[in-house]
Every structure is written in structure tokens, then in C-alpha cells.
Design a protein around this motif. Structure first.
Motif, PDB file in Angstrom:
ATOM      1  N   GLY A 151      53.589  51.536  40.306  1.00 52.77           N
ATOM      2  CA  GLY A 151      52.611  50.510  39.937  1.00 52.77           C
ATOM      3  C   GLY A 151      52.959  49.153  40.518  1.00 52.77           C
TER       4      GLY A 151
ATOM      5  N   GLY B  83      50.558  47.025  43.153  1.00 47.90           N
ATOM      6  CA  GLY B  83      50.165  45.638  42.923  1.00 47.90           C
ATOM      7  C   GLY B  83      50.552  44.743  44.081  1.00 47.90           C
ATOM      8  N   ARG B  84      51.749  44.945  44.618  1.00 53.81           N
ATOM      9  CA  ARG B  84      52.213  44.140  45.748  1.00 53.81           C
ATOM     10  C   ARG B  84      51.341  44.352  46.982  1.00 53.81           C
ATOM     11  NH1 ARG B  84      56.109  40.057  45.076  1.00 53.81           N
ATOM     12  NH2 ARG B  84      57.569  40.702  43.439  1.00 53.81           N
TER      13      ARG B  84
ATOM     14  N   GLY C 269      48.149  44.771  46.864  1.00 55.14           N
ATOM     15  CA  GLY C 269      46.792  44.339  46.566  1.00 55.14           C
ATOM     16  C   GLY C 269      45.890  45.441  46.061  1.00 55.14           C
ATOM     17  N   ARG C 270      46.468  46.569  45.706  1.00 62.65           N
ATOM     18  CA  ARG C 270      45.673  47.701  45.229  1.00 62.65           C
ATOM     19  C   ARG C 270      45.681  47.700  43.697  1.00 62.65           C
ATOM     20  NH1 ARG C 270      48.278  52.279  49.117  1.00 62.65           N
ATOM     21  NH2 ARG C 270      47.087  53.695  47.754  1.00 62.65           N
ATOM     22  N   SER C 271      45.161  46.598  43.130  1.00 64.23           N
ATOM     23  CA  SER C 271      45.282  46.372  41.691  1.00 64.23           C
ATOM     24  C   SER C 271      44.474  47.349  40.864  1.00 64.23           C
ATOM     25  CB  SER C 271      44.869  44.937  41.360  1.00 64.23           C
ATOM     26  OG  SER C 271      45.794  44.026  41.910  1.00 64.23           O
TER      27      SER C 271
ATOM     28  N   ALA D  98      46.625  50.283  40.527  1.00 64.19           N
ATOM     29  CA  ALA D  98      47.741  49.939  39.647  1.00 64.19           C
ATOM     30  C   ALA D  98      47.294  49.904  38.194  1.00 64.19           C
ATOM     31  CB  ALA D  98      48.340  48.591  40.055  1.00 64.19           C
ATOM     32  N   LEU D  99      46.089  49.361  37.956  1.00 68.69           N
ATOM     33  CA  LEU D  99      45.571  49.261  36.600  1.00 68.69           C
ATOM     34  C   LEU D  99      45.406  50.642  35.973  1.00 68.69           C
ATOM     35  CD1 LEU D  99      44.603  47.059  34.624  1.00 68.69           C
ATOM     36  CD2 LEU D  99      42.287  47.458  35.473  1.00 68.69           C
TER      37      LEU D  99
ATOM     38  N   TYR E 183      48.885  52.055  35.191  1.00 68.40           N
ATOM     39  CA  TYR E 183      49.524  51.444  34.038  1.00 68.40           C
ATOM     40  C   TYR E 183      48.852  51.860  32.730  1.00 68.40           C
ATOM     41  CZ  TYR E 183      52.669  48.474  36.755  1.00 68.40           C
ATOM     42  OH  TYR E 183      53.669  48.025  37.572  1.00 68.40           O
TER      43      TYR E 183
ATOM     44  N   ASN F 251      47.898  43.001  36.407  1.00 66.59           N
ATOM     45  CA  ASN F 251      46.883  43.503  37.336  1.00 66.59           C
ATOM     46  C   ASN F 251      45.460  43.183  36.873  1.00 66.59           C
ATOM     47  OD1 ASN F 251      48.058  45.172  39.750  1.00 66.59           O
ATOM     48  ND2 ASN F 251      49.409  45.539  37.996  1.00 66.59           N
TER      49      ASN F 251
ATOM     50  N   ARG G 185      45.061  39.889  38.424  1.00 64.16           N
ATOM     51  CA  ARG G 185      44.853  39.971  39.875  1.00 64.16           C
ATOM     52  C   ARG G 185      43.415  40.362  40.214  1.00 64.16           C
ATOM     53  NH1 ARG G 185      50.521  43.135  41.107  1.00 64.16           N
ATOM     54  NH2 ARG G 185      51.844  41.280  41.384  1.00 64.16           N
ATOM     55  N   MET G 186      42.770  41.039  39.282  1.00 66.78           N
ATOM     56  CA  MET G 186      41.383  41.427  39.504  1.00 66.78           C
ATOM     57  C   MET G 186      40.401  40.372  38.979  1.00 66.78           C
ATOM     58  SD  MET G 186      41.728  45.470  38.514  1.00 66.78           S
ATOM     59  CE  MET G 186      40.018  45.851  38.913  1.00 66.78           C
TER      60      MET G 186
END
Length: 752
Positions: A597, A601-602, A604-606, A609-610, A613, A641, A644-645
Motif C-alpha cells: 500500500g 501511494g508513492r 500515485g495509485r491512491s 492503495a485505498l 487498505y 490516501n 491524496r484523492m
């Protein structure tokens, strides 16, 4: 741990007043609950600082959480009440009712080891039977019932204490072993035959232990009162106990029959449950006592002895070399039994090594040959220390190893391998308890002694020198650690018995790769970790835990180098391999999924990742509980995340919820709590609520300065956050002044 006389608050609520007891895993304090104005007892476990590896910390926290939840669920007059539990400043704590009274060990001690009065014995029997009937109905087996765990209060109430090693029967199927350790629980003088044999146990094992306790308070000694642990265990397994009335004729006949029934070798021959004991005591109270001196009829249990010529059943390997443990004598904690692979047998005849440089060897004066009995006792105590360490009772383990080391040095000499083996374990316990500087001195002494006795390139010498490197790293002396690792590695690789692919050599190279990353040599760390991973896959197999640990280190190095696509792929492969080898719910598997995850996130595939998680939070909650630190870590990642979105309202709600739980569970100044509080400030800033954000940023900065120091990188980063917030509020002059102060502190730190 708090010092005597410390009156600090735990979680802003429980004020510690004075120390009232110290045990294997921590201390018990008399305290005041400031919220409710009542006196309580607070059990503080030993701190879990950075000296403990992550695996140890997870196991200890999970064991504590399970103990607390089980104990808090018990509500009975005969069981100690647990009010609350949590973690404060890295110290796990349990809040219990404050008991005013004496445990049965202390009562016997007060009575100069003489038995207790008969009416008291019968009353204690009945009350403990009621309490056990209740706990057994809840599916809970105590597994370590002994006089020190049974308290008699001033008003006569009897309570069972310390369900710290109790486990829900459904959780582990009523086995007699701690999950994953293979160590039988209990104290030798009070252990059931099936517990000694490592067989399945249930509530009837508690009944046997109760029989041992009742025998002791009625006669003044346990049923098998022997100084040799092996004889005690054989007694429980093979020997019929003497009827209590042969020692004390005034004991009621019904009581003797009850005790002997409890001490039956086979669980099926004991009373069916504790309620049967209650019934028998109630009925027995109405029976008149026999006149003193009248011999009792023999009980069938006294006739069940081993038949001559019968093949003696073997006791399990973990019982060999174990210490007798403590009979009822105050509140001292009993030594646990030894795990199967913790043997530390005698090295046999030892001849000092000659000097290979041709220089004369200075021999110490001849010592009297120690007796085999003394050596066997010391070996058993050494093994007991190893067992204590495996149970996480490092302070006790250290005390045992220091005592054995001193006696071995006196009997065998300072450079005898057995003496040095004990000193090595002293160093290990010091390292585990955060005393890295003391551990360094001990390991250095062992390394020098082994070099004199065995040679510089002997595997045991190299093992001690490798530990020297490890504690140097603990002390932040990474360059010195690097030099020692290099020297040890060179010796291992040129040794024909070890060589470059030996597991010990690969472990050394793994540690060296880890240390290189701490020196900032990320490319070198990555290359070495990748080589070690390949070698371990070839030697141990691609799914061996050691191989996967090194591949995990490879992924970490890739992330540090900014190569997040490769890090993501490696973390995914490790997670899948661990799922196959260890299971989907194993902590190591879940840890690898968390790092997947982070990598997503690093990159940019949030959204991915969401999703990850959310699933991880669900799995962590199911496996560990909603308040577990790792569950909260996954929730933190989920919140990050969401932000980030651009879903800042949701992100802020998640951050606030996680922060509140972390503050309650971990403490207000725990690093994880402060990370969550910073995330709250970030969310407030993105929502344009800069005044509120400034308050949170300042709280984080102030806490980090108190805990870490004003010039620590994390504290400086927090002050930078505060300055940025001031800028957003149009308070530019204050922001500039704060930026200058941060820059000066950074420069000052860099010149030291």
C-alpha cells in the motif's frame, strides 16, 4: 518503568502512588483513579522501547491485549476485577481492583510454613471451587494455579489472581502450550501430569493444581516436596501422594478424599468439574471431624504406583535440566520450563587452547574439579534463563544468567566455554532491555575470552563479535559496526567449515546490508541485500522466512532509492510468498501487504492503495482487534490516501478517529499518535482551516521537542510545518523568524 515514589499520571487518569509488587513481566503499583476518586492497582509491564524488534513487540502486545480482554470479561466475587487497560509512553498497563490481604504463599510464610487452621482451609477450598466453576464455565483455564495466585482478603474473601497466562479454550483448543513456543505452562510443584507431558489439558488440569495447593496449605508442604525438578516431575507422573492425614491427623476425612481425588493421575479419575467440589465441601461441613491419631483408610489413589518392571514413560525433552521452581514462599515468580531447542549442555572436558603464535600460554592456577551434580544444576539454571527469555521475561532471565555466570566462573574459570556461554546470554538480555552500552561491554568480554580459548576464527568467537557489531548499531555507531561486520564476514568466508553460503555467513551479510542503509550507502545496501536474498533462496529455499526477510530489505532499499515500481513488485512477491508459507493472517504477511500500500501511494495509485487498505483494516481488525497498533497503522494509511484523492472531509474524520484511539491506546506523545495528529493538521489546512491547523501543528512540535529534543529532525520538521501555517495566515514575520530558528538548529546539529 516508574521509579518508587513517582506520582506521575498514566493516561491523565491513574496516579501511581507506591510500588506494591514486582513480577516477571513488570510491576504492580498502588494508584488513585483521579476520574472516579478510588484506589486501584495498576500492573505496568516492562517498556517496549526501540530495543525490541518488531516481532517481539507484536507478540508482547498481542499477548497483553488477549490477557486484558479475557481478564476484563470475568465478573465474579472470587476473581480479581479488571477495570481498564491500555498503553502509555510505551508501557502496557492493566488497571485492577486494589486487594488488601495476603496470598496463600504469604500466609504460609507468616505461619512459618506451618499449615493453616482447618476451618480456614475448608473455607478457602469452597471459595476457590466457586471461582473455578465460574471461570471454567467461561471456557477459561488458568494453567498456573498456585498459592501465590490465590489471595485472601482481610474480610475473608478469597480471590484467584493473575489470569496472565490464561487462554480461552476455544482459542487454542485447551492445549497446554503457548501458541508458537512449545513451552508448557505452570510451576513444577503444582503441574498436572498431562501438563508435564505436553498433552492436551482442560479444566481438570486446574483441579489437579488446586489439589496440590490444598495439600500444601493443609500439611505445610506440596505433595512432592523435592529439591530436584526431575524428581518432582516424576512424582507427579508416577508416584501416589501420601494421604494428607498421615501428616496431620485432625484433617477431615472428606477433605483428604477430596484432595486425593483431585490428585488422580488420569484426568478422567478426578472430579468432573469444580461444582462437584462445591457440593462435596458443603456436604462435608456437616460431618464431624475424626479424633486425632485415627488412621485414615487408604485411598485408591495411593495404590496407583508404577508396576515393577514396567517400561517407564519418557518425560518430554523440555523438562530436562529445568529448575524446581518456587514452592509457596512469598510472591516470587516461578521459573518456567525449558523449550525443546534451548538446551545448553555441558561442553565436556575442556582444554585451554595453546597460543598459535608460539608465545607461552599463561595458565591459571589449577581449580578443584567441580562435582557433576553442581555442573548439572548450573546447566539446568542456564536453561531456565533461556526459557525466561523466550517468554519475554528479560530482566529475570538476565538475573539468572548473571548468577550462573558468576558460579561457573568460580567453578570452571573465566574463559571456560560454559562460563562464556552464560556471559553471552547476559549480553543478549542487556541488549533486549535497552542497555546497549552494557551489552557491548559484555559481548566484548565474551569475544575476547573466546578468542583466547578457542581462537579468533572459531564460530563461537565470530558469533560474539557479530553481536558486538549489532549493539554498536543500536548505539548509533554504524561506522564502527560496519568495520566489525566486515572483519567477521571475512573470517566466516575463509573458514572452510562455514564459507560464503553458510546460513551464519548469510546472516552476517544481511546485517551488513542493513547497516549500510543506516550509513546512507543505499546503492551498496541494495546490491548486498539482493545478493544475500539470492543466496538464501538457493541455500534455504525461496519461501524460507530468512529469504523473505532479506527480500523485504531489498524492497525497502529500492523505495529509499526512489525505485517504487520495483519496490512494489518485490513487496507483492514477498506478500504472496508469505501468504503461501505462513498463511494469509500471519503478521509478516500482513506487514508486507501494508508496504504494498505504501508503494502504491508513492506511485500515485491512491485508488488501488485505498482498496488495499480497506481490506487490510478489515483483516487486521479480525485478527488483532480494532485497537491494535497495526490495525490503526492500516487505518492511517487509508486516511492518507483519502486525502491524496482530495476527499479531505473523509480524510480528516479518519485521522481524528485514529488519533483519538492512538492517544488512548498508545499515549498522547507516542510517535504514532503524533503522526496522526499531524495528519489532522494537514486535513484542516487543505480545508482552509489554518487557525485550527496551527493549534495542531504546535501541539505536535511541542510534544516532539519534549520527547526527542529541539534539534531532532522530526521536531524541526514540525516547526517547519508551523512556519508554513503561519505563512498561510499572513503572519509572515513570525514565519520567517521560525524558519531562521529551524535553520540555526539544523546547522548546529550538523556541526556536532
Amino acid at each position: 518503568m516508574p521509579e518508587q515514589g513517582d506520582t506521575r499520571l498514566i493516561q491523565g487518569r491513574y496516579r501511581l502512588l507506591d510500588l506494591i509488587g514486582r513480577g516477571g513481566m513488570g510491576e504492580v503499583w498502588r494508584a488513585r483513579d483521579e476520574s472516579l476518586g478510588r484506589r486501584v492497582a495498576v500492573k505496568c509491564l516492562k517498556p517496549m522501547g526501540p530495543q525490541h524488534d518488531a516481532s517481539f513487540t507484536r507478540v508482547l502486545r498481542e499477548r497483553f491485549r488477549r490477557e486484558a480482554r479475557v481478564a476484563a470479561a470475568l465478573q465474579h466475587r472470587g476473581v480479581t476485577v479488571v477495570h481498564d487497560f491500555g498503553e502509555s509512553d510505551g508501557v502496557l498497563y492493566l488497571v485492577m481492583e486494589l486487594l488488601e490481604g495476603r496470598n496463600l504463599s504469604q500466609l504460609l510464610e507468616d505461619n512459618k510454613a506451618h499449615p493453616l487452621p482447618v476451618p480456614d482451609i475448608v473455607d478457602i477450598t469452597e471459595q476457590v471451587a466457586h471461582a473455578l466453576a465460574y471461570t471454567h464455565d467461561q471456557g477459561i483455564v488458568h494453567r498456573d494455579l498456585k498459592p501465590a495466585n490465590i489471595m485472601r482478603l482481610k474480610d475473608g474473601t478469597v480471590k484467584i489472581c493473575d489470569f496472565g497466562i490464561a487462554r480461552l479454550g476455544a482459542d487454542i483448543g485447551f492445549t497446554s502450550r503457548l501458541t508458537g513456543t512449545g513451552i508448557a505452562m505452570g510451576t513444577p510443584h503444582y503441574m498436572s501430569p498431562e501438563q508435564i507431558g505436553g498433552q492436551q489439558v482442560d479444566h481438570r488440569s486446574d483441579l489437579y493444581s488446586l489439589g496440590c495447593v490444598l495439600y500444601e496449605i493443609a500439611t505445610g508442604a506440596p505433595p512432592f516436596d523435592l529439591d530436584d525438578a526431575w524428581a518432582v516431575l516424576v512424582g507427579h507422573r508416577d508416584t501416589a501422594p501420601e494421604p494428607p492425614r498421615t501428616h496431620r491427623a485432625e484433617l477431615p476425612e472428606f477433605f483428604e478424599r477430596l484432595v486425593l481425588d483431585l490428585l488422580a493421575k488420569s484426568p478422567d479419575e478426578r472430579p468432573g468439574d469444580a461444582r462437584d467440589l462445591v457440593r462435596r465441601v458443603t456436604e462435608g461441613r456437616g460431618v464431624s471431624l475424626p479424633a486425632p491419631g485415627i488412621p485414615a483408610q487408604p485411598h485408591p489413589a495411593t495404590l496407583r504406583t508404577a508396576q515393577p518392571g514396567a517400561k517407564e514413560p519418557r518425560l518430554p525433552s523440555w523438562t530436562r535440566g529445568m529448575t524446581t521452581g518456587h514452592k509457596a514462599s512469598g510472591a516470587s515468580a516461578a521459573l518456567r520450563t525449558t523449550p525443546p531447542d534451548a538446551s545448553a549442555g555441558l561442553t565436556g572436558e575442556w582444554i585451554p587452547r595453546g597460543d598459535t603464535r608460539g608465545e607461552p600460554v599463561v595458565r591459571e592456577p589449577e581449580r578443584p574439579t567441580p562435582s557433576p551434580e553442581l555442573l548439572a544444576v548450573l546447566a539446568g539454571r542456564h536453561n531456565a534463563g533461556l526459557s525466561l527469555g523466550r517468554l519475554g521475561r528479560w530482566e529475570e532471565a538476565g538475573e539468572v544468567h548473571r548468577a550462573v555466570a558468576a558460579e561457573r566462573e568460580h567453578a570452571l574459570g573465566p574463559d571456560h566455554p560454559d562460563t562464556l556461554a552464560s556471559r553471552y546470554e547476559v549480553g543478549f538480555t542487556l541488549s533486549r532491555t535497552g542497555r546497549a552500552a552494557d551489552a557491548l561491554r559484555e559481548y566484548t568480554r565474551v569475544a575476547e575470552g573466546r578468542e583466547r580459548a578457542l581462537g579468533a576464527d572459531h564460530p563461537e568467537t565470530l558469533a560474539a563479535r557479530q553481536e558486538v557489531a549489532y549493539v554498536l548499531g543500536q548505539l548509533g555507531r554504524h561506522f564502527e559496526a560496519h568495520q566489525v561486520y566486515l572483519a567477521v564476514l571475512a573470517s566466516r568466508e575463509r573458514n572452510p567449515r562455514l564459507g560464503p553460503d553458510h546460513p551464519d555467513t548469510l546472516r552476517c551479510r544481511h546485517n551488513l546490508a542493513f547497516n549500510l542503509s543506516r550509513l546512507g550507502r543505499l546503492e551498496d545496501s541494495f546490491r548486498m541485500a539482493r545478493e544475500v536474498a539470492a543466496a538464501r533462496a538457493r541455500v534455504l529455499g525461496p519461501e524460507h522466512p530468512d529469504t523473505l526477510v532479506t527480500r523485504y530489505e531489498v524492497a525497502y532499499a529500492l523505495g529509499q532509492l526512489g525505485r517504487w515500481n520495483e519496490a512494489l513488485q518485490t513487496y507483492r512477491e514477498v506478500a504472496e510468498a508469505r501468504r503461501t508459507a505462513l498463511g494469509a493472517d500471519h503478521p509478516d504477511t500482513l506487514a508486507a501487504r501494508y508496504e504494498v500500500g505504501i508503494s502504491l501511494g508513492r506511485l500515485g495509485r491512491s485508488a488501488e492503495a485505498l482498496t488495499l487498505y480497506r481490506d487490510l483494516v478489515e483483516d487486521r481488525t479480525r485478527v488483532h482487534g480494532s485497537d491494535h497498533p497495526e490495525t490503526l497503522r492500516a487505518r492511517h494509511g487509508l486516511g492518507v490516501n483519502l486525502g491524496r484523492m482530495g476527499r479531505w472531509e473523509e480524510a480528516l474524520d479518519e485521522a481524528r478517529d485514529v488519533c483519538a484511539i492512538r492517544e488512548r491506546v498508545l499515549g498522547p506523545e507516542h510517535p504514532d499518535t503524533l503522526v496522526s495528529r499531524r495528519e489532522v493538521a494537514v486535513g484542516l489546512g487543505w480545508l482552509g482551516r489554518w487557525s485550527d491547523a496551527l493549534i495542531e501543528y504546535r501541539r505536535v512540535a511541542a510534544a516532539r521537542e519534549r520527547v526527542l529534543g529541539a534539534d531532532h529532525p522530526d521536531a524541526l520538521a514540525s516547526r517547519n510545518d508551523e512556519a508554513h501555517c503561519l505563512e498561510q495566515l499572513g503572519r509572515g514575520a513570525e514565519a520567517v523568524e521560525l524558519y531562521r530558528r529551524v535553520a540555526a538548529l539544523r546547522q548546529q546539529r550538523g556541526t556536532r
